[in-house]
Write a protein that holds these residues in place. Sequence first.
Motif, PDB file in Angstrom:
ATOM      1  N   ALA A  61       0.782  -1.107  -0.180  1.00  0.00           N
ATOM      2  CA  ALA A  61      -0.272   0.230   0.125  1.00  0.00           C
ATOM      3  C   ALA A  61       0.912   0.992   0.029  1.00  0.00           C
ATOM      4  O   ALA A  61       0.073   2.172  -0.627  1.00  0.00           O
ATOM      5  CB  ALA A  61      -0.542  -0.212   1.397  1.00  0.00           C
ATOM      6  N   ALA A  62       1.878   1.707   0.748  1.00  0.00           N
ATOM      7  CA  ALA A  62       2.472   2.477   0.878  1.00  0.00           C
ATOM      8  C   ALA A  62       3.495   2.649  -0.488  1.00  0.00           C
ATOM      9  O   ALA A  62       3.561   4.042  -0.654  1.00  0.00           O
ATOM     10  CB  ALA A  62       3.982   1.790   1.503  1.00  0.00           C
ATOM     11  N   GLN A  63       3.502   2.028  -1.018  1.00  0.00           N
ATOM     12  CA  GLN A  63       4.343   1.742  -2.798  1.00  0.00           C
ATOM     13  C   GLN A  63       3.147   2.355  -3.979  1.00  0.00           C
ATOM     14  O   GLN A  63       3.559   2.290  -4.467  1.00  0.00           O
ATOM     15  CB  GLN A  63       5.240   0.082  -2.578  1.00  0.00           C
ATOM     16  N   LEU A  64       1.939   1.649  -3.562  1.00  0.00           N
ATOM     17  CA  LEU A  64       0.915   1.385  -4.895  1.00  0.00           C
ATOM     18  C   LEU A  64       0.189   2.878  -4.905  1.00  0.00           C
ATOM     19  O   LEU A  64      -0.448   3.512  -5.650  1.00  0.00           O
ATOM     20  CB  LEU A  64       0.435   0.184  -4.942  1.00  0.00           C
ATOM     21  N   SER A  65       0.155   3.210  -3.608  1.00  0.00           N
ATOM     22  CA  SER A  65      -1.585   4.073  -2.904  1.00  0.00           C
ATOM     23  C   SER A  65      -1.035   5.475  -3.643  1.00  0.00           C
ATOM     24  O   SER A  65      -1.826   6.040  -3.891  1.00  0.00           O
ATOM     25  CB  SER A  65      -1.476   4.510  -1.470  1.00  0.00           C
ATOM     26  N   PRO A  66       0.650   6.041  -3.836  1.00  0.00           N
ATOM     27  CA  PRO A  66       0.505   7.155  -4.596  1.00  0.00           C
ATOM     28  C   PRO A  66      -0.297   7.114  -5.909  1.00  0.00           C
ATOM     29  O   PRO A  66       0.005   7.522  -6.783  1.00  0.00           O
ATOM     30  CB  PRO A  66       1.826   7.142  -4.092  1.00  0.00           C
ATOM     31  N   GLN A  67      -0.412   5.598  -6.688  1.00  0.00           N
ATOM     32  CA  GLN A  67      -0.672   5.959  -7.877  1.00  0.00           C
ATOM     33  C   GLN A  67      -1.744   5.221  -8.133  1.00  0.00           C
ATOM     34  O   GLN A  67      -2.194   4.639  -9.020  1.00  0.00           O
ATOM     35  CB  GLN A  67      -0.047   4.696  -8.823  1.00  0.00           C
ATOM     36  N   LYS A  68      -2.607   5.062  -7.211  1.00  0.00           N
ATOM     37  CA  LYS A  68      -4.060   4.865  -6.622  1.00  0.00           C
ATOM     38  C   LYS A  68      -4.622   3.719  -6.880  1.00  0.00           C
ATOM     39  O   LYS A  68      -5.458   3.518  -7.150  1.00  0.00           O
ATOM     40  CB  LYS A  68      -4.916   5.993  -8.709  1.00  0.00           C
ATOM     41  N   TYR A 103     -17.078  -4.096   0.063  1.00  0.00           N
ATOM     42  CA  TYR A 103     -17.126  -2.792   0.583  1.00  0.00           C
ATOM     43  C   TYR A 103     -14.907  -2.378   0.177  1.00  0.00           C
ATOM     44  O   TYR A 103     -15.207  -1.402  -0.050  1.00  0.00           O
ATOM     45  CB  TYR A 103     -16.378  -2.507   2.692  1.00  0.00           C
ATOM     46  N   LEU A 104     -14.178  -2.770  -0.344  1.00  0.00           N
ATOM     47  CA  LEU A 104     -13.093  -2.707   0.326  1.00  0.00           C
ATOM     48  C   LEU A 104     -12.376  -2.869  -0.918  1.00  0.00           C
ATOM     49  O   LEU A 104     -11.351  -1.774  -1.423  1.00  0.00           O
ATOM     50  CB  LEU A 104     -11.842  -3.831   0.734  1.00  0.00           C
ATOM     51  N   ALA A 105     -13.115  -3.142  -2.120  1.00  0.00           N
ATOM     52  CA  ALA A 105     -13.217  -2.880  -3.593  1.00  0.00           C
ATOM     53  C   ALA A 105     -13.335  -1.779  -4.285  1.00  0.00           C
ATOM     54  O   ALA A 105     -13.749  -1.193  -5.292  1.00  0.00           O
ATOM     55  CB  ALA A 105     -13.445  -4.287  -4.205  1.00  0.00           C
ATOM     56  N   SER A 106     -14.808  -1.093  -3.408  1.00  0.00           N
ATOM     57  CA  SER A 106     -15.504  -0.338  -3.853  1.00  0.00           C
ATOM     58  C   SER A 106     -14.883   1.090  -3.250  1.00  0.00           C
ATOM     59  O   SER A 106     -13.896   1.281  -3.020  1.00  0.00           O
ATOM     60  CB  SER A 106     -17.507  -0.664  -3.113  1.00  0.00           C
ATOM     61  N   ASP A 107     -16.095   2.001  -4.089  1.00  0.00           N
ATOM     62  CA  ASP A 107     -15.875   3.425  -3.667  1.00  0.00           C
ATOM     63  C   ASP A 107     -15.646   4.048  -2.506  1.00  0.00           C
ATOM     64  O   ASP A 107     -15.469   4.716  -2.072  1.00  0.00           O
ATOM     65  CB  ASP A 107     -16.065   4.050  -4.476  1.00  0.00           C
ATOM     66  N   ALA A 108     -16.722   3.269  -1.733  1.00  0.00           N
ATOM     67  CA  ALA A 108     -16.610   3.417  -0.631  1.00  0.00           C
ATOM     68  C   ALA A 108     -15.393   3.617   0.451  1.00  0.00           C
ATOM     69  O   ALA A 108     -15.302   4.379   1.348  1.00  0.00           O
ATOM     70  CB  ALA A 108     -18.352   2.553   0.058  1.00  0.00           C
ATOM     71  N   ALA A 109     -14.563   2.833   0.207  1.00  0.00           N
ATOM     72  CA  ALA A 109     -13.513   2.499   0.222  1.00  0.00           C
ATOM     73  C   ALA A 109     -12.211   3.294   0.084  1.00  0.00           C
ATOM     74  O   ALA A 109     -11.456   3.426   0.001  1.00  0.00           O
ATOM     75  CB  ALA A 109     -13.067   1.374   1.137  1.00  0.00           C
ATOM     76  N   ALA A 110     -12.660   4.228  -1.106  1.00  0.00           N
ATOM     77  CA  ALA A 110     -11.333   4.852  -1.339  1.00  0.00           C
ATOM     78  C   ALA A 110     -10.787   5.924  -0.194  1.00  0.00           C
ATOM     79  O   ALA A 110     -10.044   6.235  -0.894  1.00  0.00           O
ATOM     80  CB  ALA A 110     -12.423   6.334  -2.241  1.00  0.00           C
ATOM     81  N   PHE A 111     -10.973   6.254   0.093  1.00  0.00           N
ATOM     82  CA  PHE A 111      -9.788   6.323   1.693  1.00  0.00           C
ATOM     83  C   PHE A 111      -9.392   5.771   1.837  1.00  0.00           C
ATOM     84  O   PHE A 111      -8.517   5.918   3.442  1.00  0.00           O
ATOM     85  CB  PHE A 111     -10.378   8.126   2.514  1.00  0.00           C
ATOM     86  N   VAL A 112      -8.912   4.395   1.679  1.00  0.00           N
ATOM     87  CA  VAL A 112      -8.767   3.212   3.054  1.00  0.00           C
ATOM     88  C   VAL A 112      -7.877   2.864   2.686  1.00  0.00           C
ATOM     89  O   VAL A 112      -7.958   2.199   1.153  1.00  0.00           O
ATOM     90  CB  VAL A 112     -10.197   2.268   3.411  1.00  0.00           C
ATOM     91  N   SER A 113      -6.554   2.175   2.711  1.00  0.00           N
ATOM     92  CA  SER A 113      -5.460   1.640   2.400  1.00  0.00           C
ATOM     93  C   SER A 113      -4.236   1.258   2.825  1.00  0.00           C
ATOM     94  O   SER A 113      -3.971   2.519   4.295  1.00  0.00           O
ATOM     95  CB  SER A 113      -4.853   2.647   0.508  1.00  0.00           C
TER      96      SER A 113
END
Length: 199
Positions: free
Chosen positions: A85-92, A151-161
């Motif tokens: 997540a640390a490596q990939l989150s900046p790339q959405k 939930y984790l796959a959806s846009d509802a979790a857009a701020f969860v990583s």
Amino acid sequence: LFNNAGISDRMSSITEITAEGWSWIFDILVRGPALGMKHAAPLMLERGGGSIINTASIAGLQAGFGPIAYSTAKAGVIHMSRVAAAQLSPQKIRVNAICPGLIATSIFGASIGLPLEVADQMAARVAENASKAQPVPKAGLPDDIAQAALYLASDAAAFVSGTHLVVDGGITVGGRHAWDTTSVSPFATILGDMIPGQS
């Protein structure tokens, strides 16, 4: 991407497990999700982002919920998800893990080499009795994990990583005495009549 393939070994202790058995568990439970992420991430980058979900376990959080190789591998999945997540989150690309508790599936019987029919019978027994082992008085079912994954796959979790979602009916909240009023606290057992109201 939902990395959800899993196995378990027999309840081997550290003195009993073989090097081959250890490698087999880690190949499926850690190497598999790692390679899944490796190959999915470029495709997600091309389309502007995505969500990766790895199945871990409460066995990766606490001792006592699985054999040593399985538990250690699942702890690895939790940490691997955080690092990815640390490596990939900046790339959405969001990366999270799900930690199931006692879920009524055939993995319990299949892991000790029972035929599928018998393993399915064990799953039914888990479904009948699991509610007695945790604060939430219902059996954990595959659908409970599916809902967490949705939930984790959806846009509802857009701020969860970079986190893990525990779906366990509360079994990891503490010892049985924390939620079962008929169970005696270890402190009460040790201190006995020194605690007011105890006899």
